[in-house]
Write a protein that holds these residues in place. Structure first.
Motif, PDB file in Angstrom:
ATOM      1  N   ASP A 179       0.808  -1.228   0.000  1.00  0.00           N
ATOM      2  CA  ASP A 179       0.000   0.000   0.000  1.00  0.00           C
ATOM      3  C   ASP A 179       0.839   1.275   0.000  1.00  0.00           C
ATOM      4  O   ASP A 179       0.286   2.380   0.038  1.00  0.00           O
ATOM      5  N   GLY A 180       2.161   1.136  -0.043  1.00  0.00           N
ATOM      6  CA  GLY A 180       3.022   2.304  -0.135  1.00  0.00           C
ATOM      7  C   GLY A 180       3.402   2.923   1.188  1.00  0.00           C
ATOM      8  O   GLY A 180       4.092   3.955   1.219  1.00  0.00           O
ATOM      9  N   SER A 181       2.976   2.325   2.305  1.00  0.00           N
ATOM     10  CA  SER A 181       3.380   2.853   3.616  1.00  0.00           C
ATOM     11  C   SER A 181       4.890   2.757   3.790  1.00  0.00           C
ATOM     12  O   SER A 181       5.494   3.587   4.481  1.00  0.00           O
ATOM     13  N   LEU A 182       5.489   1.718   3.195  1.00  0.00           N
ATOM     14  CA  LEU A 182       6.942   1.556   3.184  1.00  0.00           C
ATOM     15  C   LEU A 182       7.394   1.324   1.751  1.00  0.00           C
ATOM     16  O   LEU A 182       6.675   0.709   0.951  1.00  0.00           O
ATOM     17  N   ALA A 183       8.595   1.779   1.452  1.00  0.00           N
ATOM     18  CA  ALA A 183       9.193   1.524   0.148  1.00  0.00           C
ATOM     19  C   ALA A 183       9.568   0.053   0.031  1.00  0.00           C
ATOM     20  O   ALA A 183       9.727  -0.640   1.037  1.00  0.00           O
ATOM     21  N   PRO A 184       9.702  -0.468  -1.179  1.00  0.00           N
ATOM     22  CA  PRO A 184      10.227  -1.822  -1.335  1.00  0.00           C
ATOM     23  C   PRO A 184      11.544  -1.975  -0.579  1.00  0.00           C
ATOM     24  O   PRO A 184      12.281  -0.994  -0.386  1.00  0.00           O
ATOM     25  N   GLY A 185      11.839  -3.192  -0.150  1.00  0.00           N
ATOM     26  CA  GLY A 185      13.055  -3.359   0.647  1.00  0.00           C
ATOM     27  C   GLY A 185      13.416  -4.810   0.870  1.00  0.00           C
ATOM     28  O   GLY A 185      13.161  -5.672   0.032  1.00  0.00           O
ATOM     29  N   GLU A 217       9.091  -6.406  -3.270  1.00  0.00           N
ATOM     30  CA  GLU A 217       8.749  -5.347  -4.219  1.00  0.00           C
ATOM     31  C   GLU A 217       7.233  -5.198  -4.304  1.00  0.00           C
ATOM     32  O   GLU A 217       6.479  -6.114  -3.975  1.00  0.00           O
ATOM     33  N   ARG A 218       6.790  -4.033  -4.772  1.00  0.00           N
ATOM     34  CA  ARG A 218       5.375  -3.880  -5.086  1.00  0.00           C
ATOM     35  C   ARG A 218       5.046  -4.697  -6.319  1.00  0.00           C
ATOM     36  O   ARG A 218       5.838  -4.785  -7.252  1.00  0.00           O
ATOM     37  N   ASP A 219       3.829  -5.256  -6.328  1.00  0.00           N
ATOM     38  CA  ASP A 219       3.386  -6.088  -7.442  1.00  0.00           C
ATOM     39  C   ASP A 219       1.999  -5.610  -7.867  1.00  0.00           C
ATOM     40  O   ASP A 219       0.994  -6.005  -7.278  1.00  0.00           O
ATOM     41  N   GLY A 220       1.973  -4.738  -8.842  1.00  0.00           N
ATOM     42  CA  GLY A 220       0.702  -4.172  -9.257  1.00  0.00           C
ATOM     43  C   GLY A 220       0.237  -3.091  -8.311  1.00  0.00           C
ATOM     44  O   GLY A 220       1.004  -2.530  -7.522  1.00  0.00           O
ATOM     45  N   ALA A 221      -1.045  -2.805  -8.351  1.00  0.00           N
ATOM     46  CA  ALA A 221      -1.586  -1.692  -7.578  1.00  0.00           C
ATOM     47  C   ALA A 221      -1.721  -1.994  -6.097  1.00  0.00           C
ATOM     48  O   ALA A 221      -1.581  -1.108  -5.258  1.00  0.00           O
ATOM     49  N   GLU A 222      -1.993  -3.253  -5.749  1.00  0.00           N
ATOM     50  CA  GLU A 222      -2.315  -3.548  -4.351  1.00  0.00           C
ATOM     51  C   GLU A 222      -1.589  -4.771  -3.802  1.00  0.00           C
ATOM     52  O   GLU A 222      -1.988  -5.325  -2.779  1.00  0.00           O
ATOM     53  N   GLY A 223      -0.525  -5.190  -4.433  1.00  0.00           N
ATOM     54  CA  GLY A 223       0.141  -6.400  -3.981  1.00  0.00           C
ATOM     55  C   GLY A 223       1.612  -6.190  -3.712  1.00  0.00           C
ATOM     56  O   GLY A 223       2.178  -5.126  -3.980  1.00  0.00           O
ATOM     57  N   ALA A 224       2.248  -7.227  -3.159  1.00  0.00           N
ATOM     58  CA  ALA A 224       3.687  -7.221  -2.915  1.00  0.00           C
ATOM     59  C   ALA A 224       4.233  -8.586  -3.297  1.00  0.00           C
ATOM     60  O   ALA A 224       3.556  -9.609  -3.152  1.00  0.00           O
ATOM     61  N   LEU A 225       5.444  -8.596  -3.785  1.00  0.00           N
ATOM     62  CA  LEU A 225       6.065  -9.813  -4.291  1.00  0.00           C
ATOM     63  C   LEU A 225       7.355 -10.095  -3.541  1.00  0.00           C
ATOM     64  O   LEU A 225       8.217  -9.215  -3.423  1.00  0.00           O
ATOM     65  N   GLU A 226       7.501 -11.311  -3.005  1.00  0.00           N
ATOM     66  CA  GLU A 226       8.737 -11.750  -2.367  1.00  0.00           C
ATOM     67  C   GLU A 226       9.640 -12.421  -3.404  1.00  0.00           C
ATOM     68  O   GLU A 226       9.196 -13.291  -4.144  1.00  0.00           O
ATOM     69  N   VAL A 227      10.891 -12.013  -3.433  1.00  0.00           N
ATOM     70  CA  VAL A 227      11.898 -12.689  -4.248  1.00  0.00           C
ATOM     71  C   VAL A 227      12.975 -13.189  -3.301  1.00  0.00           C
ATOM     72  O   VAL A 227      13.663 -12.382  -2.659  1.00  0.00           O
ATOM     73  N   GLU A 228      13.117 -14.502  -3.172  1.00  0.00           N
ATOM     74  CA  GLU A 228      14.089 -15.048  -2.224  1.00  0.00           C
ATOM     75  C   GLU A 228      15.506 -14.788  -2.711  1.00  0.00           C
ATOM     76  O   GLU A 228      15.818 -14.959  -3.891  1.00  0.00           O
TER      77      GLU A 228
END
Length: 235
Positions: A179-185, A217-228
């Motif tokens: 939701d953008g409260s935090l930057a990708p990290g 990372e952000r994934d689309g408008a409302e999601g987040a994606l984990e990359v191991e």
């Protein structure tokens, strides 16, 4: 900013029954010295005496130790933070990220730490001591887990320690990135660390098997994606 930063999601001497830790050994090896100078900063714990004593006993036989006590606890007392420029490793303890940042800014530590990093001092820390180097982080400084977009920004993006080791960490962090409260990290489990040079990830390391690290990372408008992230097991 030229820097070497090691961020521990958990582990190190403070989570070891006998004080031994392959991640701590790795920190000392980065200096290339037989007996490096290591300063512990326990601000996030309110300079808890037992925490500092545990650090000193764990490192006593392999480093020249010191403690920067901004709360003036004995036997360390208050020391000018410029002493950090004389260290080989600066090791930041866990506790309240929000309190750490507030106290550090009052004492001028951000500028001193930036100068130390530019001179080749290795910066490191666990939990709150991981969070502080990033632009934002997941923290329980206010009781319930919450996003904190107020870090030092030595590393771009956000951080989440104890990613799988504490209930709610994973789900909430994914939500805040989405939701953008935090930057990708970066999200790191206990006993795992990330090595950064000049703000760029070099590798992930662990002192125990099965302890992962992720880029989120952000994934689309409302999601987040984990990359191991591949993790190297330390001996």
């Amino acid at each position: 900013m030229h820097s070497t930063i090691v961020t521990l999601g958990g582990g190190g001497f403070s989570m070891s029954e006998d004080g031994s830790s392959a991640l701590d050994d790795f920190l000392l090896e980065l200096t290339g010295k037989d007996r490096p100078r290591v300063c512990f900063i326990p601000t996030a714990s309110g300079d808890a005496d037992g925490y500092s004593q545990s650090f000193e006993s764990s490192f006593a036989n392999r480093a020249e130790t010191s403690v920067l006590s901004l709360f003036c606890h004995e036997p360390w007392g208050y020391t000018d933070p410029s002493m950090l420029l004389e260290q080989d490793v600066i090791y930041v303890g866990g506790g309240s990220t929000a309190n750490l940042l507030a106290v550090w800014r009052l004492h001028g530590l951000p500028d001193v730490l930036a100068k130390a990093a530019s001179q080749g001092v290795v910066l490191a820390g666990i939990s709150a001591g991981m969070n502080c180097w990033f632009e934002g982080s997941s923290t329980d400084s206010f009781g319930p887990l919450a996003p904190l977009a107020d870090g030092l920004g030595f590393i771009e993006g956000s951080a989440c320690p104890h990613y799988l080791g504490e209930p709610g960490r994973r789900e909430k962090y994914l939500g805040w990135v989405a939701d953008g409260s935090l930057a990708p990290g970066y999200a790191v489990d206990d006993h795992t660390a990330l090595l950064f040079r000049d703000g760029q990830l070099v590798e992930a390391l662990t002192e125990r098997p099965g302890q992962p690290a992720f880029r989120v990372e952000r994934d689309g408008a409302e999601g987040a994606l984990e990359v191991e992230i591949p993790v190297r097991r330390l001996p």
